[in-house]
Design a protein around this motif. Structure first.
Motif: not given
Length: 227
Positions: A135-150
């Protein structure tokens, strides 16, 4: 009168000291492991309750009660610690749900769905930090969201879809995740509103059963529409 002489007992041999080299190696290694663990658990708490940018390296070290420079020494950087925290959570997830996979093959689709939901609800109760981080990282695009998804979300999504044939659309996906996890994210609201502790085994079992009931109903309806 002759004085009787008593013989003193022979002194016990002193225990042999451990080899110096092993002692030196074990002490620093243990301290290093304790420091690393302290940083991981502190990072787990801070990264899931604050934004990534809102957490400084110095704040992490102070909260973990470790020496200045410990983050750089053990993880190279704040980014390295964040990725290690993600690995730390995912390792828990794998250990929790991994043993379930062999038994799923012998169950029908509805039983598989119930087993997966029950395991996921229990994991969410024991480790709510995973959903909080997403939830913390899913609010906006970032390398961290990409990392969690991947590294996690995409792989687990595909695994659940393969095992139980569900979550193929965003409505079902987010409804399922929300139903399974939200109450554990707002534990104290649940306590205040209902005077119920959602972390008890009884509550977790009941919550898992109700979430599974809803998803089984949706799956049945989906199959009926396809036929």
């Amino acid at each position: 009168m002759a004085i009787r002489q008593t013989r003193k007992p022979a002194p016990k041999p002193a225990p042999k000291p451990a080899p110096r080299q092993a002692s030196r190696q074990r002490g620093p290694q243990q301290r290093a492991e304790e420091t690393r663990e302290a940083l991981l658990t502190t990072g787990l708490h801070m990264f899931t309750t604050r934004s990534y940018d809102g957490v400084s390296v110095r704040a992490l070290e102070l909260e973990a009660d470790v020496q200045r420079g410990a983050v750089a020494y053990h993880f190279q950087s704040k980014e390295g610690l964040w990725k290690a925290v993600v690995g730390y959570i995912l390792d828990r997830f794998t250990k929790h749900l991994g043993p379930l996979e062999p038994m799923l093959k012998d169950l029908d689709e509805e039983a598989r769905l119930r087993a997966v939901i029950t395991a996921f609800v229990r994991f969410s109760a024991e480790t709510p930090e995973l959903n909080r981080l997403i939830i913390q990282e899913g609010r906006e695009p970032s390398w961290r969201l990409d990392y969690l998804i991947a590294t996690f979300i995409k792989d687990r999504f595909e695994w659940v879809e393969e095992m139980v044939g569900l979550l193929a659309d965003p409505h079902t996906y987010y409804m399922s995740i929300g139903a399974a996890t939200l109450v554990f994210d707002v534990e104290y609201e649940c306590r205040a509103l209902f005077d119920v502790d959602p972390t008890t085994d009884e509550f977790i079992k009941e919550h898992a059963a109700r979430v599974a009931d809803v998803l089984v109903y949706l799956r049945r309806r989906e199959l009926a529409e396809e036929s």
